[in-house]
Design an enzyme around this catalytic site. Structure first.
Site, PDB file in Angstrom:
ATOM      1  N   GLN A 252       0.822  -1.210   0.000  1.00  9.55           N
ATOM      2  CA  GLN A 252       0.000   0.000   0.000  1.00  9.55           C
ATOM      3  C   GLN A 252       0.856   1.259   0.000  1.00  9.55           C
ATOM      4  OE1 GLN A 252      -3.446  -0.373  -0.507  1.00  9.55           O
ATOM      5  NE2 GLN A 252      -2.395  -2.314  -0.880  1.00  9.55           N
ATOM      6  N   HIS A 321      -8.134  -1.053   4.472  1.00  9.50           N
ATOM      7  CA  HIS A 321      -7.822  -2.490   4.418  1.00  9.50           C
ATOM      8  C   HIS A 321      -7.317  -2.941   5.782  1.00  9.50           C
ATOM      9  CE1 HIS A 321      -6.793  -0.815   0.358  1.00  9.50           C
ATOM     10  NE2 HIS A 321      -7.532  -1.838  -0.061  1.00  9.50           N
ATOM     11  N   HIS A 413     -53.131  18.661   5.387  1.00  6.15           N
ATOM     12  CA  HIS A 413     -52.835  17.232   5.502  1.00  6.15           C
ATOM     13  C   HIS A 413     -54.000  16.510   6.189  1.00  6.15           C
ATOM     14  CE1 HIS A 413     -48.762  18.275   4.397  1.00  6.15           C
ATOM     15  NE2 HIS A 413     -48.327  17.026   4.569  1.00  6.15           N
TER      16      HIS A 413
END
Length: 422
Positions: A252, A321, A413
């Site tokens: 890496q 990772h 509503h």
């Protein structure tokens, strides 16, 4: 040389987060505006300016794809094809279907799964070649059922894309491939040009200008993430091989001078051996000019007093990772809360996941594994709720719904509910 440190409470890991300078942000905004106003003309001009390639057409032709196949060894093509099959098979298990259920009162509720109409995939190019990036971004989109996938990648000065990238794209089933990169490619995917039709989502890594452009267009289109430098953390005890741990950390570190490689271990002897191995292996590494700054500035070896403390440290790091190289490694996965991908045991070296195993290698970085996941099929699908209320349910609950609406001061509503009782 890499530093060996003792784990301390409240451990804070140095992150390499690059939000770009004000000048870079201004450049990106100007490029996006230029592409929106001038379309392909702007793309061609930027491709000549930044990539040194004078093009007259942006789209990759079938002849170029055929040439790419001819350029690659048959065995490499076979490996790319097998990797694509592995990635497709893994992601097929992630796919969710539309579901419905019926309540006792006859109401039907559910969730409709719909693939995105279109996706743009950015693949880094130029002097680099990342066929794996093609497969990891395209295969889950294909599995989700996305009908139109557009790939963009910056060409080299001769106006070509790497053969491996083109072959991987063809194997993955990408029909629209364009030779354009940078912020201008992101702008084209987001807003469209004469050649490139706009998409609904953009995925794939890139440099700081690509990252800033993705941030800028987010909201007009969706994006996967703003990726940071690569990270690896290794959790190991005295059963691990120092040579193998060091090799995996360097795998890496060679990505980027800002990449992070960390070992967390309960073994002081292993810590010292790994530090020595890193120095020995660095000396023979072709990309040591990149890996050494990564190791010295962003790498570390942490000594923990107990395995419990080591696991707590890993969770605090939340690495992209994570390799577990201990006794009973698989058992320890239950205690890992934060990691993008977990590689278990000696033979699960991180590059196994980068290229071939099947799980996606597009992973959360910079500690975002605390709240986000690897790229997956769900990232290429939308969810719509389905609500079909029965009369029985409406009669039973209508008054409650109207009362709730009035609690929030929304009289219309409440009246919409009550209108059905008249």
């Amino acid at each position: 040389m890499i530093q060996i440190k003792q784990v301390t409470p409240g451990l804070s890991i140095k992150r390499s987060v690059d939000a770009g300078t004000e000048e870079q942000q201004r450049i990106v905004r100007d490029i996006i505006q230029d592409v929106r106003e001038n379309g392909d003309r702007a793309l061609l001009a930027y491709t000549e300016k930044f990539d040194g390639a004078k093009l007259y057409s942006l789209k990759v032709t079938q002849d170029e794809i055929n040439d790419a196949y001819a350029e690659l060894d048959d065995e490499i093509i076979k490996i790319i094809r097998e990797a694509a099959e592995n990635i497709a098979a893994f992601h097929a298990k992630q796919k969710r279907e539309t579901w419905l259920y019926t309540n006792e009162d006859g109401s039907i509720l559910g969730q409709k799964m719909t693939p995105l109409d279109s996706v743009g995939v950015y693949v880094p190019g130029g002097t680099a070649a990342y066929p794996s990036s093609v497969l990891m971004n395209v295969m889950p989109a294909k599995t989700a059922g996305v009908e139109r996938i557009v790939m963009v990648s910056p060409p080299s000065a001769d106006g070509r894309l790497p053969a491996g990238v083109l072959v991987a794209a063809d194997i993955a089933g990408v029909k629209d491939i364009f030779k354009v990169g940078g912020a201008q490619a992101v702008a084209a995917l987001a807003y469209g040009t004469e050649s490139i039709q706009a998409v609904d989502k953009i995925t794939g890594p890139g440099n700081i200008f690509v990252a800033l452009a993705k941030r800028e267009v987010f909201g007009d289109v969706d994006i996967d993430m703003i990726a940071g430098p690569s990270e690896i953390a290794v959790l190991a005890d005295d059963t691990a091989s120092a040579k193998e741990v060091a090799a995996d950390m360097l795998s890496q570190a060679e990505h980027d001078t800002r990449a992070s490689a960390v070992l967390v271990t309960t073994s002081e002897a292993l810590a010292k051996e790994v530090a020595d191995q890193i120095e020995q292996q660095l000396a023979a590494l072709p990309r040591q000019d990149i890996a050494r700054p990564s190791i010295e500035e962003h790498g570390a070896i942490y000594l923990a007093s107990t395995l419990k403390e080591a696991i707590e440290t890993i969770n605090a790091i939340a690495p992209e990772h994570l390799e577990i190289m201990t006794e009973n490694a698989l058992e320890l996965t239950k205690d890992i809360k934060h990691a993008g991908a977990i590689f278990v045991g000696r033979y699960s070296s991180e590059p196994v996941g980068d290229y071939f195993a099947g799980p996606n290698h597009v992973l959360p970085t910079n500690g975002t594994a605390r709240f986000s996941s690897p790229l997956n099929v769900d990232d290429f699908m939308k969810k719509s709720s389905i609500i079909m209320y029965s009369k029985k349910a409406f009669d039973k609950h209508g008054a409650k719904i109207a009362a709730f609406a009035r609690l929030e001061g929304l009289e219309a509503h409440a009246r919409a509910i009550e209108a059905r009782n008249q």
